[in-house]
Design a protein around this motif. Structure first.
Motif, mmCIF file in Angstrom:
data_model
loop_
_atom_site.group_PDB
_atom_site.id
_atom_site.type_symbol
_atom_site.label_atom_id
_atom_site.label_comp_id
_atom_site.label_asym_id
_atom_site.label_seq_id
_atom_site.Cartn_x
_atom_site.Cartn_y
_atom_site.Cartn_z
ATOM 1 N N ASP A 149 0.816 -1.218 0.000
ATOM 2 C CA ASP A 149 0.000 0.000 0.000
ATOM 3 C C ASP A 149 0.850 1.268 0.000
ATOM 4 O O ASP A 149 0.351 2.346 -0.300
ATOM 5 N N THR A 155 8.928 3.403 5.250
ATOM 6 C CA THR A 155 8.803 4.158 6.502
ATOM 7 C C THR A 155 9.751 3.527 7.508
ATOM 8 O O THR A 155 9.986 2.319 7.474
ATOM 9 N N ASP A 164 8.520 9.008 7.260
ATOM 10 C CA ASP A 164 7.719 8.454 6.179
ATOM 11 C C ASP A 164 8.256 8.943 4.842
ATOM 12 O O ASP A 164 8.059 10.085 4.458
ATOM 13 N N SER A 168 2.986 6.865 -1.088
ATOM 14 C CA SER A 168 1.618 7.109 -0.626
ATOM 15 C C SER A 168 1.558 8.348 0.263
ATOM 16 O O SER A 168 0.603 9.128 0.180
ATOM 17 N N ASN A 169 2.574 8.577 1.086
ATOM 18 C CA ASN A 169 2.615 9.775 1.916
ATOM 19 C C ASN A 169 2.796 11.024 1.054
ATOM 20 O O ASN A 169 2.164 12.057 1.300
ATOM 21 N N GLU A 170 3.662 10.938 0.060
ATOM 22 C CA GLU A 170 3.860 12.077 -0.849
ATOM 23 C C GLU A 170 2.563 12.428 -1.566
ATOM 24 O O GLU A 170 2.227 13.607 -1.717
ATOM 25 N N LEU A 171 1.825 11.416 -2.020
ATOM 26 C CA LEU A 171 0.545 11.662 -2.677
ATOM 27 C C LEU A 171 -0.472 12.289 -1.718
ATOM 28 O O LEU A 171 -1.223 13.177 -2.096
ATOM 29 N N LYS A 172 -0.462 11.815 -0.477
ATOM 30 C CA LYS A 172 -1.359 12.373 0.531
ATOM 31 C C LYS A 172 -1.030 13.841 0.786
ATOM 32 O O LYS A 172 -1.924 14.691 0.859
ATOM 33 N N GLN A 173 0.259 14.165 0.892
ATOM 34 C CA GLN A 173 0.683 15.551 1.107
ATOM 35 C C GLN A 173 0.310 16.427 -0.084
ATOM 36 O O GLN A 173 -0.118 17.568 0.079
ATOM 37 N N ARG A 175 -2.185 15.933 -2.166
ATOM 38 C CA ARG A 175 -3.642 16.093 -2.106
ATOM 39 C C ARG A 175 -4.019 17.175 -1.092
ATOM 40 O O ARG A 175 -4.862 18.024 -1.369
ATOM 41 N N VAL A 176 -3.395 17.159 0.076
ATOM 42 C CA VAL A 176 -3.688 18.163 1.114
ATOM 43 C C VAL A 176 -3.332 19.559 0.600
ATOM 44 O O VAL A 176 -4.091 20.515 0.785
ATOM 45 N N ASN A 177 -2.167 19.675 -0.041
ATOM 46 C CA ASN A 177 -1.741 20.985 -0.557
ATOM 47 C C ASN A 177 -2.650 21.481 -1.667
ATOM 48 O O ASN A 177 -2.919 22.685 -1.769
#
Length: 180
Positions: A149, A155, A164, A168-173, A175-177
């Motif tokens: 995932d 991590t 991390d 997936s974390n980069e994509l989440k960040q 999306r937030v930005n």
């Protein structure tokens, strides 16, 4: 009373008692087995907390959880103390506190590396070297596992700190930005 305070006090007393008896390392292994058993078998905590299960059965189950051949007088005395004080239901919290206290006293760091795919031996060795270099002379208990995932990257968790470096974390960040 605070549910965290009681296990912490029992763990401190057990650690001091185990050090006096020269059993702290053996007990650390047994406490880790209890923690693992409680995490791997969800119903175990419920059985230990069940007032309709006899104390003897609970103690037998706990002995089985740490391993049939792992008879230790300090552990046995501790089970008797918990049973006598009607605190057997707290044994898993006490075990976690004991393990944490032992690691802190011995300068041991719990390190978990989770990667999107299996790391090569060379990459894993290099990563271990980097982590050891940042532990300031401490030892590490190293575990690794694969989690697809993450998409890519990895991590690193050292005790309660987490780095991390996963896709997936980069994509989440990202999306937030974008949502700001």
């Amino acid at each position: 009373m605070n549910e965290g305070l009681i296990p912490r006090r029992y763990a401190k007393a057990l650690y001091k008692f185990a050090v006096e008896r020269g059993d702290s390392e053996v007990l650390y292994g047994l406490m880790n087995k209890l923690v693992d058993a409680s995490q791997n078998e969800a119903s175990l905590q419920g059985v230990i907390a069940n007032p309709f299960v006899s104390v003897d059965d609970k103690c037998g189950l706990l002995r089985t959880a740490v391993g049939a051949g792992s008879s230790n007088t300090t552990f046995e005395d501790f089970l008797k103390l918990l049973a006598g004080n009607k605190r057997l239901d707290m044994i898993f919290a006490i075990a976690r506190e004991y393990a944490s206290l032992y690691r802190r006293e011995k300068g041991i760091y719990k390190v978990e590396v989770v990667s999107a795919s299996a790391l090569s031996d060379e990459d894993e060795k290099r990563l271990k070297g980097i982590i050891e270099g940042n532990l300031q002379g401490g030892q590490m208990e190293y575990t690794s596992r694969v989690n697809p995932d993450l998409i890519g990257g990895f991590t690193v968790t050292i005790d309660n700190r987490k780095l991390d470096a996963s896709v997936s974390n980069e994509l989440k960040q990202l999306r937030v930005n974008l949502l700001k």
